[in-house]
Design an enzyme around this catalytic site. Sequence first.
Site, PDB file in Angstrom:
ATOM      1  N   HIS A 182      68.454 -17.637  40.911  1.00  0.00           N
ATOM      2  CA  HIS A 182      67.850 -18.844  40.313  1.00  0.00           C
ATOM      3  C   HIS A 182      68.611 -19.389  39.098  1.00  0.00           C
ATOM      4  CE1 HIS A 182      64.218 -18.324  42.774  1.00  0.00           C
ATOM      5  NE2 HIS A 182      64.306 -17.040  42.500  1.00  0.00           N
TER       6      HIS A 182
HETATM    7  C1  BDR Z   1      63.285 -16.857  36.922  1.00  0.00           C
HETATM    8  O1  BDR Z   1      62.468 -15.740  36.555  1.00  0.00           O
HETATM    9  C2  BDR Z   1      63.277 -14.647  36.173  1.00  0.00           C
HETATM   10  O2  BDR Z   1      62.848 -13.464  36.771  1.00  0.00           O
HETATM   11  C3  BDR Z   1      64.693 -15.005  36.557  1.00  0.00           C
HETATM   12  O3  BDR Z   1      65.619 -14.459  35.643  1.00  0.00           O
HETATM   13  C4  BDR Z   1      64.703 -16.503  36.541  1.00  0.00           C
HETATM   14  O4  BDR Z   1      64.983 -17.004  35.252  1.00  0.00           O
HETATM   15  C5  BDR Z   1      63.070 -17.140  38.390  1.00  0.00           C
HETATM   16  O5  BDR Z   1      61.734 -17.457  38.634  1.00  0.00           O
END
Ligand code: BDR
Length: 307
Positions: free
Chosen positions: A239
């Site tokens: 992400h």
């Molecule tokens: C986001 O949540 C975190 O676990 C990841 O690093 C990312 O920023 C994804 O939903």
Amino acid sequence: MGKRPLVICTDPGIDDFIALSMVLSKPEFDVLGMVALSGNVGLDVTINNALLACEYNARADIPVLAGSAKPLARPARSASNIHGKSGLGASLELYAEGKPSNKNGADFIIEMARKYTGKLEILSLGPLTDVALALEKAPEIAKAIACITVMGGGIHAGNATRYAEFNIVADPEAANVVFGSGVKTVMIGLDATNLCLQPRSDIELLRAPTELGKIVPAMLSSYADVYKQVHNIDGMMIHDAICAVYLWRPELFTCMKCRMTVCLEDGEHLGQTMPEDGDTCLAATSCDAQAVREEILSVMKRVVAAH
Ligand code: BDR
Ligand code: CA
């Protein structure tokens, strides 16, 4: 054109580490500092991992600032089930050599917004706690910040809960402060990032006889293992790296103009991002997933070859 002054707020986090490595490899950015805050894992661990990202990418000169240890109004959530206790996957336990700066994260954001008036960009890869604290302490900086690009939210789906994405539900009050401050925001949420499944087979392409060429495949393998266990797929959504790509390839994303609001009511909609009429936020609704995946792979191939 001069370099783009950038502050990164982050909670590394495997996908944060990849995003940080990518941004540090891009000469067009002047990375002024990283604010590490509690999110995926606790504050001490995210500080260590932000320092590691700088050190492994040969940028130990970049200050790492301690951000918030907890959200504005709620207990901290964690995502160590995904990122491991170390934040960088089940198989890695690494300790940085450096120490964080003795300045505080929110004060650093205020200082940089004043110094780079009209030019400062912020990339937020974790909860928005420190950005909100800065905007609450010095509301006039909303006009001085050029743009805050946020990995977070989702118009049609959540991941931490049915309706909410992790970074937003981890500190919904902070997200509400930021989106409501009038500052220009870009929200790269799950509507875009969930489209970009990075196949597990890409991990082998990032193996190299360098330090990052060992630890990047190790952390991504842990991340892929979790995706396999939880979603039964042979790949992963990186992400934060997808969000970072927006900074230099915005044309790969389709966005809608809106005013973003965040549900603050306890219950299953807590942390849901809801677009309303307005124009302060550009929210991603889709992206060219193939091109984004190729961009991540090609930038990361260069990163692991170099360091
Ligand atoms: C986001 O949540 C975190 O676990 C990841 O690093 C990312 O920023 C994804 O939903
Ligand atoms: Ca993150």
